[in-house]
Design a protein around this motif. Structure first.
Motif, PDB file in Angstrom:
ATOM      1  N   GLN A 231     -25.574  51.903  34.837  1.00 19.41           N
ATOM      2  CA  GLN A 231     -25.700  51.422  36.213  1.00 19.41           C
ATOM      3  C   GLN A 231     -25.606  49.891  36.258  1.00 19.41           C
ATOM      4  N   ARG A 232     -26.301  49.247  35.282  1.00 17.99           N
ATOM      5  CA  ARG A 232     -26.225  47.781  35.246  1.00 17.99           C
ATOM      6  C   ARG A 232     -24.799  47.306  34.963  1.00 17.99           C
ATOM      7  N   GLU A 233     -24.133  47.986  34.003  1.00 16.04           N
ATOM      8  CA  GLU A 233     -22.751  47.616  33.736  1.00 16.04           C
ATOM      9  C   GLU A 233     -21.864  47.861  34.950  1.00 16.04           C
ATOM     10  N   ARG A 234     -22.177  48.939  35.670  1.00 14.61           N
ATOM     11  CA  ARG A 234     -21.396  49.234  36.871  1.00 14.61           C
ATOM     12  C   ARG A 234     -21.574  48.134  37.910  1.00 14.61           C
ATOM     13  N   GLN A 235     -22.828  47.675  38.076  1.00 12.17           N
ATOM     14  CA  GLN A 235     -23.070  46.613  39.049  1.00 12.17           C
ATOM     15  C   GLN A 235     -22.345  45.327  38.657  1.00 12.17           C
ATOM     16  N   SER A 236     -22.400  45.000  37.333  1.00 18.60           N
ATOM     17  CA  SER A 236     -21.693  43.785  36.896  1.00 18.60           C
ATOM     18  C   SER A 236     -20.191  43.923  37.094  1.00 18.60           C
ATOM     19  N   LEU A 237     -19.651  45.111  36.800  1.00 18.24           N
ATOM     20  CA  LEU A 237     -18.227  45.323  37.023  1.00 18.24           C
ATOM     21  C   LEU A 237     -17.866  45.232  38.498  1.00 18.24           C
ATOM     22  N   GLU A 238     -18.755  45.748  39.347  1.00 19.73           N
ATOM     23  CA  GLU A 238     -18.484  45.651  40.784  1.00 19.73           C
ATOM     24  C   GLU A 238     -18.491  44.193  41.234  1.00 19.73           C
ATOM     25  N   GLU A 239     -19.453  43.398  40.694  1.00 22.59           N
ATOM     26  CA  GLU A 239     -19.475  41.974  41.055  1.00 22.59           C
ATOM     27  C   GLU A 239     -18.209  41.273  40.572  1.00 22.59           C
ATOM     28  N   GLN A 240     -17.793  41.582  39.320  1.00 21.17           N
ATOM     29  CA  GLN A 240     -16.557  40.987  38.818  1.00 21.17           C
ATOM     30  C   GLN A 240     -15.363  41.416  39.662  1.00 21.17           C
ATOM     31  N   HIS A 241     -15.401  42.702  40.071  1.00 17.28           N
ATOM     32  CA  HIS A 241     -14.296  43.198  40.893  1.00 17.28           C
ATOM     33  C   HIS A 241     -14.241  42.463  42.232  1.00 17.28           C
ATOM     34  N   ARG A 242     -15.425  42.242  42.835  1.00 13.72           N
ATOM     35  CA  ARG A 242     -15.452  41.516  44.106  1.00 13.72           C
ATOM     36  C   ARG A 242     -14.960  40.074  43.914  1.00 13.72           C
ATOM     37  N   GLU A 243     -15.405  39.449  42.790  1.00  8.99           N
ATOM     38  CA  GLU A 243     -14.982  38.077  42.528  1.00  8.99           C
ATOM     39  C   GLU A 243     -13.473  38.004  42.329  1.00  8.99           C
ATOM     40  N   LYS A 244     -12.938  38.899  41.523  1.00  7.40           N
ATOM     41  CA  LYS A 244     -11.501  38.904  41.288  1.00  7.40           C
ATOM     42  C   LYS A 244     -10.735  39.211  42.574  1.00  7.40           C
ATOM     43  N   SER A 245     -11.298  40.112  43.386  1.00  7.83           N
ATOM     44  CA  SER A 245     -10.633  40.427  44.652  1.00  7.83           C
ATOM     45  C   SER A 245     -10.594  39.203  45.551  1.00  7.83           C
ATOM     46  N   TRP A 246     -11.737  38.436  45.579  1.00  2.00           N
ATOM     47  CA  TRP A 246     -11.757  37.225  46.405  1.00  2.00           C
ATOM     48  C   TRP A 246     -10.755  36.203  45.894  1.00  2.00           C
ATOM     49  N   GLN A 247     -10.716  36.041  44.558  1.00  5.40           N
ATOM     50  CA  GLN A 247      -9.751  35.098  43.987  1.00  5.40           C
ATOM     51  C   GLN A 247      -8.318  35.533  44.268  1.00  5.40           C
ATOM     52  N   LEU A 248      -8.085  36.828  44.137  1.00  8.74           N
ATOM     53  CA  LEU A 248      -6.753  37.333  44.425  1.00  8.74           C
ATOM     54  C   LEU A 248      -6.386  37.112  45.884  1.00  8.74           C
ATOM     55  N   GLY A 249      -7.343  37.301  46.788  1.00 12.67           N
ATOM     56  CA  GLY A 249      -7.079  37.060  48.200  1.00 12.67           C
ATOM     57  C   GLY A 249      -6.769  35.584  48.463  1.00 12.67           C
ATOM     58  N   GLU A 250      -7.541  34.691  47.782  1.00 13.99           N
ATOM     59  CA  GLU A 250      -7.253  33.264  47.932  1.00 13.99           C
ATOM     60  C   GLU A 250      -5.859  32.926  47.431  1.00 13.99           C
ATOM     61  N   ALA A 251      -5.494  33.515  46.269  1.00 12.10           N
ATOM     62  CA  ALA A 251      -4.163  33.248  45.728  1.00 12.10           C
ATOM     63  C   ALA A 251      -3.080  33.747  46.674  1.00 12.10           C
ATOM     64  N   VAL A 252      -3.324  34.928  47.257  1.00  9.01           N
ATOM     65  CA  VAL A 252      -2.353  35.469  48.206  1.00  9.01           C
ATOM     66  C   VAL A 252      -2.234  34.562  49.424  1.00  9.01           C
ATOM     67  N   ARG A 253      -3.401  34.064  49.892  1.00  8.54           N
ATOM     68  CA  ARG A 253      -3.365  33.174  51.060  1.00  8.54           C
ATOM     69  C   ARG A 253      -2.592  31.889  50.761  1.00  8.54           C
ATOM     70  N   ARG A 254      -2.831  31.333  49.571  1.00  8.84           N
ATOM     71  CA  ARG A 254      -2.118  30.102  49.211  1.00  8.84           C
ATOM     72  C   ARG A 254      -0.627  30.360  49.059  1.00  8.84           C
ATOM     73  N   LEU A 255      -0.284  31.484  48.426  1.00 12.05           N
ATOM     74  CA  LEU A 255       1.132  31.826  48.297  1.00 12.05           C
ATOM     75  C   LEU A 255       1.776  31.995  49.661  1.00 12.05           C
ATOM     76  N   GLN A 256       1.016  32.587  50.602  1.00 12.42           N
ATOM     77  CA  GLN A 256       1.552  32.748  51.948  1.00 12.42           C
ATOM     78  C   GLN A 256       1.770  31.382  52.605  1.00 12.42           C
ATOM     79  N   GLU A 257       0.809  30.451  52.372  1.00 11.35           N
ATOM     80  CA  GLU A 257       0.981  29.112  52.925  1.00 11.35           C
ATOM     81  C   GLU A 257       2.196  28.421  52.320  1.00 11.35           C
TER      82      GLU A 257
END
Length: 840
Positions: free
Chosen positions: A766-792
């Motif tokens: 469960q703890r590993e799952r929570q850490s993976l979910e946090e990493q997933h959210r972080e990577k998703s946010w970074q990916l969204g930022e990269a997509v936004r910059r690429l769009q700009e």
């Protein structure tokens, strides 16, 4: 390149292996025509699926037959399809497609898991898959229903005749005045074809009315109205305001609200759970009837059965005269027979408010007997058996038929109960045949429907029985010609041919009936007398099954007895049949052989699919050879998979061995499960428990005991020794049980430790799952930022491109203007020079 060869002129080993590998699989033979050239069937044996669309567009109705040339079912269905094609060739286009040829388009585009498959197309509607038996009459009947999915009803007489059958009927009212076809008519026609997709028999029939006077007979006034006729409940009209007027919606609405008292069953003949799915719903009455799907006139036997089923399900709520009208009009009731009394019956009613009562559906939710039924029965026992002690405020005497009426008798305020006593009833035929017999109630009484006062219905115990008993039946109809093996398994005897049904378990009219109760693991067979009609026999059969104390006897299925002539052919020179080593018992010979008081019977339970039973055959044969000369011990066996036995003689597993000692059959002993089945153990088991050890070769009586010196003391001593052996066996069993409990305690302790370790692992996961979910959210946010910059960047690049294009256009225009000015300047200078020259 030319392959290199060695000095002797042979090929290298590698080249030889490659050449052999290519020739391992032989090429498939080219397909040939599957259907006869005389049959009016277009045979696309090369799998030309693209030709199907062209052929289908040329005909009003098309039948597509997908087959595999090696399939035995396809070969059998080929003759049936050819027979139908010769009759309907002028109305239907028949096309056969080889869907197995590997190079054909049909094989590449379709993945059929079985063959053959029939698809029908009505104009552009389809495919309608045929799921019935591949028999010519059934296929032809299905095609005719597709050709004419609607029945035209021009007059009131035809409308009444159309609604008089037991099948569900749907009537559509469309006026052909303003246009050749009303807009909703095609939708209604498609809904009839949609119904054929669900049921190949076409149980739900669709009719169409175009005359307003005819439509007024069923209270239809608005055009484009769909009417569902129901015999047992109020008929319904398709709610166009609530549902979209589409073919799928109409078909779904019809199948949701239609009433079917007779359910047709057609087992596919392969592995299927169709019967299990239906039989688990409750007791089922299986009726095997001769059926001709192409018959122009209705089957009289089927009409009789349908009449019985309709009367069985006809519960007239107006007969609730004992209750208040306002209550009965807004309630759902269920009758309960109390086990403490054979004549006390209570009815539980669920009050429903007027707001939830709709014309489309009413849901009555009662607790099941497995969960909340015990609570209801406890209150009902208090209601019916202890009504004298109930408070006066909770009692309301409504009439003589209802002895007690309680409101809020349980914590559920929406429930109420009505209890009364009903006199037991006897069947008329049993009253005549058994006048001196004690009157046994054959009807499950109920307070919901009191005895009718109509003289025409007096003695008719079948009407409304569905509401009067908790042992409700579901009616199923099967074609006796297609399902004769199932009828034989249920108890019918004789040949499968319809001409021999008079000698079979089926009656002279070719019918056979049985009630199967899968929950109780019993079934009953209808035995008709020659002078009784099918209606009388079925009514008595259903009444006896529904009675609290039924007189029906459980039918035991067993193998047929071997004929004596078989032994004569084996031993023609012997006048007496030799005694077999092992006696094979069947259902009919079981009790006479096992209950023979003069013999000890060692019985071996086995089945043909039990591998352990086959391994023990040589041990049983050796034992039978050793005991062959002893006339008092019989070694027998019974196949429990093919022979039904009384409940008291069944075993929980096979192989099992039981010993029935002579003179004391009620002291039967089972061979211990913990002992290996060997020849010495079996001999010791027989000598220990045989009747010849404790008793004489004949039954001991008082006179014979006095003469021979064997008195009651000997018998009591033998009984004491037997009890002593049983006590010792109980002590051994207690020791084994203690050991098993200790082992279970150890296993339980080990399981607890395993559970704790698993819980710790689960927490870590469960703890590993929570850490993976946090990493997933972080990577998703970074990916969204990269997509936004690429769009700009993309937007900026697009703007730059647009500006660059505009600059190029401006530069081009400026260059053109400069070139024009320079050209004008040159021309001006040349002109000035000419003028100067002219002037000079």
């Amino acid at each position: 390149m030319v392959a290199t060869r060695n000095k002797k002129g042979t090929e290298p080993p590698k080249e030889k292996q490659k050449r052999r590998a290519k020739n391992v699989v032989a090429a498939a033979r080219p397909p040939v025509r599957f259907f006869s050239t005389e049959a009016p069937v277009v045979d696309l044996y090369l799998g030309q699926l693209d030709q199907v669309e062209r052929l289908r567009s040329m005909a009003e109705v098309s039948l597509i037959f997908f087959y595999a040339p090696w399939c035995a079912h396809s070969m059998a269905a080929r003759q049936e399809v050819q027979q139908v094609a010769k009759k309907l060739a002028k109305q239907v286009q028949f096309v056969a497609v080889n869907c197995w040829w590997s190079q054909g388009k049909c094989r590449r585009q379709n993945r059929f898991y079985q063959y053959p498959i029939i698809h029908l197309f009505y104009r552009r509607f389809g495919p309608i898959e045929y799921k019935g038996p591949f028999v010519a009459p059934y296929v032809e009947s299905f095609i005719l229903r597709v050709i004419t999915p609607l029945t035209y009803l021009p007059s009131r007489a035809t409308l009444e005749e159309f609604l008089s059958y037991h099948e569900p009927r749907v009537v559509g009212f469309f006026q052909f005045n303003s246009s050749p076809q009303p807009p909703g008519y095609i939708t209604y026609l498609s809904s009839a074809l949609q119904a054929l997709k669900r049921d190949f028999r076409g149980i739900v029939r669709f009719g169409v009315v175009t005359n307003k006077q005819v439509a007024e007979a069923i209270s239809l006034e608005e055009d484009e109205t769909v009417y569902l006729y129901r015999r047992l409940n109020s008929s319904l009209i398709f709610p166009r305001r609530e549902r979209n007027f589409t073919s799928e919606a109409i078909c779904s609405w019809v199948f949701e609200h239609h009433e079917t008292v007779l359910h047709w069953l057609q087992p596919p003949g392969t592995k299927s759970r169709l019967l299990e799915h239906e039989l688990t719903k409750g007791p089922a009455l299986l009726l095997f009837l001769p059926h001709n799907p192409l018959g122009s006139n209705p089957n009289p036997l089927l009409q009789q059965v349908a009449d019985i089923a309709v009367r069985y399900h006809s519960c007239d709520i107006n007969n609730h005269s004992n209750l208040d009208k306002s209550f009965t009009s807004h309630s759902c009731c269920q009758s309960v027979l109390l086990p403490e009394s054979s004549t006390s019956v209570c009815e539980v009613c669920l009050s429903l408010s007027q707001s939830i009562l709709t014309s489309s559906s009413i849901r009555c939710m009662f607790p099941s007997m497995a969960h909340g039924g015990d609570v209801l029965q406890s209150y009902l026992r208090h209601c019916c058996l202890h009504r004298e002690s109930a408070p006066m405020s909770m009692k309301t005497t409504t009439s003589l038929g209802c002895s007690n009426f309680l409101n809020s008798y349980s914590p559920f305020s929406q429930y109420s109960a009505c209890c009364r006593k009903v006199e037991p009833q006897l069947n008329q035929s049993q009253t005549k045949e058994e006048p001196d017999m004690q009157r046994v109630p054959l009807m499950a009484p109920s307070s919901s429907i009191p005895p009718s006062s109509d003289p025409q219905q007096e003695g008719d115990g079948i009407t409304g029985l569905w509401c009067q008993t908790n042992r409700t039946l579901r009616f199923y109809v099967l074609d006796v010609a297609l399902n004769w093996p199932l009828a034989v398994r249920l108890g019918a005897t004789g040949n499968r041919s319809a001409s021999l049904h008079q000698e079979a378990g089926a009656q002279g009219d070719g019918s056979f009936a049985a009630i199967v109760n899968l929950k109780d693991e019993v079934h009953y067979v209808l035995h008709r007398s020659p002078e009784a009609t099918l209606t009388e026999s079925l009514e008595a059969f259903i009444r006896n099954f529904s009675a609290p104390y039924s007189l029906l006897q459980r039918h035991l299925v067993g193998e047929e007895e071997r004929k004596a002539g078989d032994e004569d052919t084996r031993h023609p020179d012997k006048h007496q049949h030799p005694r077999p080593l092992i006696t094979e018992l069947t259902t009919s010979s079981f009790l006479p052989s096992v209950m023979d008081l003069q013999k000890d019977v060692l019985l071996f339970y086995y089945t043909q699919w039990c591998g352990f039973c086959s391994v023990l055959n040589h041990v049983i044969i050796q034992l039978a050879r050793l005991l062959q000369g002893n006339g008092t011990i019989t070694v027998a066996r019974v196949n429990v998979a093919r022979n039904d036995l009384p409940w008291e003689f069944m075993v929980d597993h096979v192989p099992s061995i039981l010993l029935f000692p002579k003179y004391r059959k009620h002291f039967s002993v089972k061979f211990p499960d913990d002992l290996p089945i060997t020849l010495p153990n079996l001999l010791h088991f027989i000598l220990q428990h045989s009747g010849s050890v404790q008793y004489a070769d004949k039954p001991v009586t008082a006179s014979s005991g006095a003469e021979e010196g064997v008195g009651p003391g000997v018998i009591f001593r033998a009984e004491f020794l037997a009890l002593q052996h049983e006590v010792q066996a109980l002590h051994h069993a207690r020791e084994r049980l203690s050991q098993q409990l200790a082992q279970l305690w150890r296993d339980n302790r080990r399981l607890k430790f395993d559970t704790r370790s698993l819980e710790a692992q689960n927490a870590e996961l469960q703890r590993e799952r929570q850490s993976l979910e946090e990493q997933h959210r972080e990577k998703s946010w970074q990916l969204g930022e990269a997509v936004r910059r690429l769009q700009e960047l993309a937007d900026t690049s697009e703007n730059l491109l647009n500006e660059n294009t505009l600059l190029r256009v401006l530069l081009r225009a400026l260059k053109d203007r400069t070139e024009t000015k320079e050209q004008e300047e040159v021309e001006r200078r040349e002109a000035e020079q000419r003028r100067n020259h002219m002037a000079s």
